[in-house]
Design an enzyme around this catalytic site. Structure first.
Site, PDB file in Angstrom:
ATOM      1  N   GLY A  69       0.824  -1.203   0.000  1.00  0.00           N
ATOM      2  CA  GLY A  69       0.000   0.000   0.000  1.00  0.00           C
ATOM      3  C   GLY A  69       0.854   1.246   0.000  1.00  0.00           C
ATOM      4  O   GLY A  69       2.034   1.214   0.373  1.00  0.00           O
ATOM      5  N   ASP A  70       0.236   2.337  -0.424  1.00  0.00           N
ATOM      6  CA  ASP A  70       0.922   3.624  -0.328  1.00  0.00           C
ATOM      7  C   ASP A  70      -0.101   4.722  -0.072  1.00  0.00           C
ATOM      8  O   ASP A  70      -1.144   4.768  -0.713  1.00  0.00           O
ATOM      9  CB  ASP A  70       1.715   3.937  -1.598  1.00  0.00           C
ATOM     10  CG  ASP A  70       2.691   5.080  -1.331  1.00  0.00           C
ATOM     11  OD1 ASP A  70       3.724   4.830  -0.678  1.00  0.00           O
ATOM     12  OD2 ASP A  70       2.387   6.227  -1.710  1.00  0.00           O
ATOM     13  N   THR A  71       0.222   5.597   0.863  1.00  0.00           N
ATOM     14  CA  THR A  71      -0.693   6.664   1.258  1.00  0.00           C
ATOM     15  C   THR A  71      -0.056   8.013   0.983  1.00  0.00           C
ATOM     16  O   THR A  71       1.063   8.272   1.419  1.00  0.00           O
ATOM     17  CB  THR A  71      -1.054   6.508   2.753  1.00  0.00           C
ATOM     18  OG1 THR A  71      -1.627   5.211   2.923  1.00  0.00           O
ATOM     19  CG2 THR A  71      -2.052   7.554   3.194  1.00  0.00           C
TER      20      THR A  71
END
Ligand SMILES: Cc1cn([C@H]2C[C@H](O)[C@@H](COP(=O)(O)OP(=O)(O)OP(=O)(O)O)O2)c(=O)[nH]c1=O
Length: 191
Positions: A69-71
């Site tokens: 994931g990447d935020t």
């Protein structure tokens, strides 16, 4: 037949905890060390998806599915940095004060055969107009450390957030609705 093998490509304890809320405990944790610099003129959505995909590829395995994931916190077209020092955190908070911004949280699930499916969650967050005292107190809390955009919704910052529209878990780093869809489609048995 049980669930396939799941590798979580993340060093973030929050992503592990959020995944546990779907009843999923990864078989392995393989943090992905990639170059996180945005490309020239790269837009926030494209950047978040590219980072999630690159993390999934960096932790690739023939034996199981890899979830990454990447935020990203975005003010218009601008990608805010991950705050690693007080000056950066303060600059972010001053920019976010009294304004709406978007939090883009991308997930990528790589299958053992190399195919990658991705999902993006987009959340609107609006901070109250922050006083100098509120910014000072937040800096002292240290909760900004390592967080995209210099704040963590899961801590005291939520008391400064007037509105959120979208996914709370997405802002924290792993959007549960999108994660459930991806994992179910891949054949995982979820809670
Ligand atoms: C905006 C916001 C970000 N964050 C965090 C989530 C992410 O951990 C971080 C953004 O950085 P990421 O690059 O998404 O993740 P990471 O480096 O922490 O972990 P990894 O790449 O190993 O998976 O900011 C919060 O915890 N709360 C928030 O409200």
């Amino acid at each position: 037949m049980g669930s396939p093998t799941l590798i979580l490509a993340s060093a973030s304890p929050r992503r592990r905890e959020l995944l546990a809320r779907l009843g999923m405990v990864p078989n392995a944790i393989v943090p992905a060390d990639i170059d996180e610099a945005p490309l020239k003129a790269e837009l926030p959505r494209a950047y978040a998806i590219r980072m999630a995909r690159e993390k999934a590829v960096a932790a690739a395995s023939d034996d199981g599915f890899v979830l990454a994931g990447d935020t990203v916190v975005a003010a218009g077209r601008r990608i805010l940095p991950k705050a690693e020092d007080e000056v950066t955190a303060r600059t972010c908070l001053e920019l976010l004060s009294g304004r709406r911004h978007r939090v883009l949280s991308a997930l990528a699930l790589r299958a053992p055969d190399g195919t990658i499916r991705e999902k993006l969650s987009e959340t609107m967050v609006m901070f109250k107009r922050l006083s100098a005292e509120e910014i000072d107190a937040y800096i002292v809390s240290g909760e900004w450390d390592g967080k995209a955009g210099g704040y963590a919704i899961q801590g005291i910052a939520e008391g400064l957030i007037a509105r959120i529209q979208g996914s709370h878990s997405g802002v924290m780093g792993l959007p549960l609705y999108e994660a459930r869809l991806l994992l179910k489609a891949a054949g995982f048995e979820l809670a």
